[in-house]
Design a protein around this motif. Structure first.
Motif, PDB file in Angstrom:
ATOM      1  N   LEU A   1       0.871  -1.183   0.000  1.00 44.72           N
ATOM      2  CA  LEU A   1       0.000   0.000   0.000  1.00 44.72           C
ATOM      3  C   LEU A   1       0.902   1.225   0.000  1.00 44.72           C
ATOM      4  O   LEU A   1       1.178   1.820   1.042  1.00 44.72           O
ATOM      5  CB  LEU A   1      -0.897   0.008   1.251  1.00 44.72           C
ATOM      6  CG  LEU A   1      -1.823  -1.193   1.453  1.00 44.72           C
ATOM      7  CD1 LEU A   1      -2.569  -1.064   2.789  1.00 44.72           C
ATOM      8  CD2 LEU A   1      -2.819  -1.302   0.308  1.00 44.72           C
ATOM      9  N   PRO A   2       1.399   1.640  -1.159  1.00 43.07           N
ATOM     10  CA  PRO A   2       2.395   2.716  -1.204  1.00 43.07           C
ATOM     11  C   PRO A   2       1.901   4.064  -0.717  1.00 43.07           C
ATOM     12  O   PRO A   2       2.707   4.933  -0.381  1.00 43.07           O
ATOM     13  CB  PRO A   2       2.785   2.772  -2.685  1.00 43.07           C
ATOM     14  CG  PRO A   2       1.654   2.133  -3.411  1.00 43.07           C
ATOM     15  CD  PRO A   2       1.100   1.099  -2.488  1.00 43.07           C
ATOM     16  N   ALA A   3       0.578   4.278  -0.678  1.00 35.55           N
ATOM     17  CA  ALA A   3       0.042   5.550  -0.176  1.00 35.55           C
ATOM     18  C   ALA A   3      -0.961   5.302   0.958  1.00 35.55           C
ATOM     19  O   ALA A   3      -1.817   6.126   1.206  1.00 35.55           O
ATOM     20  CB  ALA A   3      -0.621   6.330  -1.306  1.00 35.55           C
ATOM     21  N   GLY A   4      -0.826   4.169   1.630  1.00 32.72           N
ATOM     22  CA  GLY A   4      -1.758   3.856   2.704  1.00 32.72           C
ATOM     23  C   GLY A   4      -3.073   3.289   2.185  1.00 32.72           C
ATOM     24  O   GLY A   4      -3.230   3.022   0.994  1.00 32.72           O
ATOM     25  N   HIS A   5      -4.028   3.132   3.091  1.00 31.47           N
ATOM     26  CA  HIS A   5      -5.273   2.438   2.731  1.00 31.47           C
ATOM     27  C   HIS A   5      -6.157   3.241   1.785  1.00 31.47           C
ATOM     28  O   HIS A   5      -7.067   2.687   1.177  1.00 31.47           O
ATOM     29  CB  HIS A   5      -6.060   2.092   3.998  1.00 31.47           C
ATOM     30  CG  HIS A   5      -6.691   3.270   4.675  1.00 31.47           C
ATOM     31  ND1 HIS A   5      -5.984   4.151   5.461  1.00 31.47           N
ATOM     32  CD2 HIS A   5      -7.979   3.717   4.667  1.00 31.47           C
ATOM     33  CE1 HIS A   5      -6.808   5.079   5.923  1.00 31.47           C
ATOM     34  NE2 HIS A   5      -8.013   4.848   5.466  1.00 31.47           N
ATOM     35  N   SER A   7      -7.371   5.363  -7.629  1.00 31.24           N
ATOM     36  CA  SER A   7      -6.884   6.746  -7.611  1.00 31.24           C
ATOM     37  C   SER A   7      -5.958   6.965  -6.414  1.00 31.24           C
ATOM     38  O   SER A   7      -6.116   6.337  -5.367  1.00 31.24           O
ATOM     39  CB  SER A   7      -8.064   7.724  -7.522  1.00 31.24           C
ATOM     40  OG  SER A   7      -8.914   7.580  -8.635  1.00 31.24           O
ATOM     41  N   TRP A   8      -5.015   7.865  -6.590  1.00 35.59           N
ATOM     42  CA  TRP A   8      -4.119   8.235  -5.498  1.00 35.59           C
ATOM     43  C   TRP A   8      -4.783   9.283  -4.603  1.00 35.59           C
ATOM     44  O   TRP A   8      -5.555  10.110  -5.094  1.00 35.59           O
ATOM     45  CB  TRP A   8      -2.809   8.787  -6.048  1.00 35.59           C
ATOM     46  CG  TRP A   8      -2.020   7.799  -6.822  1.00 35.59           C
ATOM     47  CD1 TRP A   8      -1.917   7.705  -8.177  1.00 35.59           C
ATOM     48  CD2 TRP A   8      -1.214   6.739  -6.288  1.00 35.59           C
ATOM     49  NE1 TRP A   8      -1.109   6.660  -8.524  1.00 35.59           N
ATOM     50  CE2 TRP A   8      -0.663   6.045  -7.391  1.00 35.59           C
ATOM     51  CE3 TRP A   8      -0.909   6.313  -4.998  1.00 35.59           C
ATOM     52  CZ2 TRP A   8       0.194   4.947  -7.231  1.00 35.59           C
ATOM     53  CZ3 TRP A   8      -0.067   5.220  -4.835  1.00 35.59           C
ATOM     54  CH2 TRP A   8       0.472   4.550  -5.937  1.00 35.59           C
ATOM     55  N   PRO A   9      -4.487   9.290  -3.318  1.00 32.82           N
ATOM     56  CA  PRO A   9      -5.039  10.307  -2.406  1.00 32.82           C
ATOM     57  C   PRO A   9      -4.281  11.627  -2.544  1.00 32.82           C
ATOM     58  O   PRO A   9      -3.514  12.026  -1.667  1.00 32.82           O
ATOM     59  CB  PRO A   9      -4.849   9.681  -1.020  1.00 32.82           C
ATOM     60  CG  PRO A   9      -3.615   8.843  -1.180  1.00 32.82           C
ATOM     61  CD  PRO A   9      -3.680   8.292  -2.581  1.00 32.82           C
ATOM     62  N   ARG A  10      -4.493  12.301  -3.648  1.00 27.97           N
ATOM     63  CA  ARG A  10      -3.687  13.484  -3.966  1.00 27.97           C
ATOM     64  C   ARG A  10      -3.923  14.660  -3.023  1.00 27.97           C
ATOM     65  O   ARG A  10      -3.190  15.651  -3.068  1.00 27.97           O
ATOM     66  CB  ARG A  10      -3.936  13.891  -5.422  1.00 27.97           C
ATOM     67  CG  ARG A  10      -3.446  12.839  -6.426  1.00 27.97           C
ATOM     68  CD  ARG A  10      -3.709  13.234  -7.870  1.00 27.97           C
ATOM     69  NE  ARG A  10      -3.261  12.189  -8.804  1.00 27.97           N
ATOM     70  CZ  ARG A  10      -2.051  12.101  -9.323  1.00 27.97           C
ATOM     71  NH1 ARG A  10      -1.158  13.042  -9.030  1.00 27.97           N
ATOM     72  NH2 ARG A  10      -1.723  11.116 -10.145  1.00 27.97           N
TER      73      ARG A  10
END
Length: 440
Positions: free
Chosen positions: A323-327, A371-374
């Motif tokens: 999980l490179p950007a968390g959940h 989608s990424w959590p931008r």
């Protein structure tokens, strides 16, 4: 860049481990190193995927040199000659060499801010890089077929690494490698390590693969189109074009085959993907996103983990959840070949970029579904240090407060998240730091 050096490369802390390979020369060559654990790194440091603002590195610096440079060089000369280096070659390589202040500045600086993983991937897997990579696949098709047949490494992975490391050979660095390594061995951090690299570079010259004047690379001595450090070069570089020289600087064939040789010796499994995107079920235990949690694909499926696209991999294949950007961001199951890429550069962001770019080279476009959590704000280095200090005060054990979010820090974060009843993904966030600041 391959590393055999600083790392034990996929290292638990993901930063100053021996055994890494190179830095992403195409985007970041010759820039100061970063302390962030999930960004690419060069031998003992991470590549700076960051803003120009830097702060002094942690106090664990080398002591001031006890000898003048000339006396130190003379001692090294005696050691090199005892190791079989020709005296005239040594003198030619060191002619006019003095410490390079730019190298020391790079070695002793760390950026305060780092780019989030999605911004790094936006650049690494850009439409222009995909297009250029597909052109390279076609242009070097015959050579890549021969390399894949000999070493078993997928051509798209090799071209992805080539693009990441040197923009397909366009940016191999401009530093004099002997001068850079001599500077680091004389007054940098990890002087013994750099001395080993310097002696290895002299052996490259002794072998006749390149002349001292053309031995160029990054500020930390990573060399050629696939950015090998000298010890890795001596172990894994290949003369694939048959001209009698292992020329990773000027021969794309040699550079690509050398990368394939390194990956092959790092446990690459022919025919197996690096990993694939997955969907997680409601109520999933995010604490399972731990590098030490290896399960078969069948076991992950039993937990409700579903591939976005059916992978061509056996159900018994061992995988870990990333999980490179968390959940809140995309999830991936990564397999053995992902770990082989990590041995090339011990950064999850780098390995993920290589994997996603190699996939895109097959289809012509990126196919990431989630989608990424931008909107997430990235913690600065000083905030990451504060987070580690506060976790330690609460009885968790993040390791040394160095701003590096490695395995120990993620474990400590998960422990605190579990205490709060939050998704225990081990991901550092501004919200988490704010909550830590409310603790006595």
């Amino acid at each position: 860049m391959p590393i055999q050096l600083l790392r034990p490369l996929a290292c638990a802390t993901l930063t100053l481990h021996l055994g890494l390979l190179s830095a992403c020369a195409s985007d970041h060559a010759d820039t100061p190193p970063s302390a962030a654990s999930d960004t690419p790194q060069e031998p003992p440091r991470q590549v700076a995927v960051a803003t120009p603002n830097t702060t002094p590195a942690s106090p664990v610096q080398s002591s001031a040199p006890q000898l003048g440079f000339a006396e130190w060089r003379d001692q090294l000369r005696r050691e090199a000659l005892a190791a079989g280096i020709d005296a005239r070659l040594f003198d030619r390589a060191f002619a006019g060499i003095s410490p390079d202040p730019r190298v020391i500045a790079a070695d002793r600086s760390q950026p305060e801010f780092t780019r989030p993983v999605w911004e790094y991937l936006d650049s690494a897997v850009s439409p222009s890089r995909i297009s250029r990579g597909r052109t390279m696949l076609a242009q070097h098709g015959t050579t890549l077929t021969a390399i894949q047949q000999r070493f078993g490494v997928d051509r798209e992975v090799l071209v992805a690494i080539w693009g990441m490391e040197s923009a397909f050979g366009q940016n191999i660095g401009s530093y004099n490698v002997i001068r850079s390594l001599a500077t680091l061995a004389y007054e940098g951090r990890r002087q013994a390590f750099w001395r080993e690299q310097l002696l290895a570079a002299l052996k490259i010259l002794q072998h006749g693969d390149i002349s001292p004047e053309r031995l160029i690379g990054s500020w930390a001595g990573a060399m050629g189109q696939t950015q090998f450090i000298p010890t890795t070069y001596n172990q894994h570089a290949v003369d694939f074009d048959g001209d009698g020289r292992r020329d990773v600087w000027n021969s794309a064939s040699d550079a690509l085959a050398s990368a394939a040789h390194y990956l092959g010796n790092s446990g690459w499994r022919p025919g197996q993907p690096w990993g694939f995107e997955v969907r997680l079920p409601q109520g999933f235990d995010y604490a399972l996103a731990d590098p030490e949690e290896r399960r078969s694909l069948a076991q992950w499926r039993a937990l409700g983990v579903q591939p976005v696209k059916a992978p061509n991999v056996a159900e018994e294949a061992s995988a870990t959840l990333l999980l490179p950007a968390g959940h809140r961001g995309p999830a991936f199951l990564v397999l053995n070949n992902f770990r082989s890429i990590l041995r090339y550069n011990n950064s999850t962001a780098y390995a993920l970029a290589v994997g996603l770019l190699s996939d895109a080279l097959k289809t012509g476009r990126s196919q990431l579904q989630a989608s990424w959590p931008r909107d997430d704000r990235q913690l600065s280095r000083s905030e990451r240090i504060e987070l580690q200090e506060r976790l330690a005060r609460l009885g968790f054990d993040p390791g040394a407060p160095d701003g590096i979010i490695g395995a120990n820090t993620r474990k400590a974060i998960r422990g605190f998240q579990q205490l709060l009843g939050w998704p225990a993904d081990g991901h550092p966030t501004a919200e988490l730091l704010a909550r830590l600041r409310t603790q006595p």
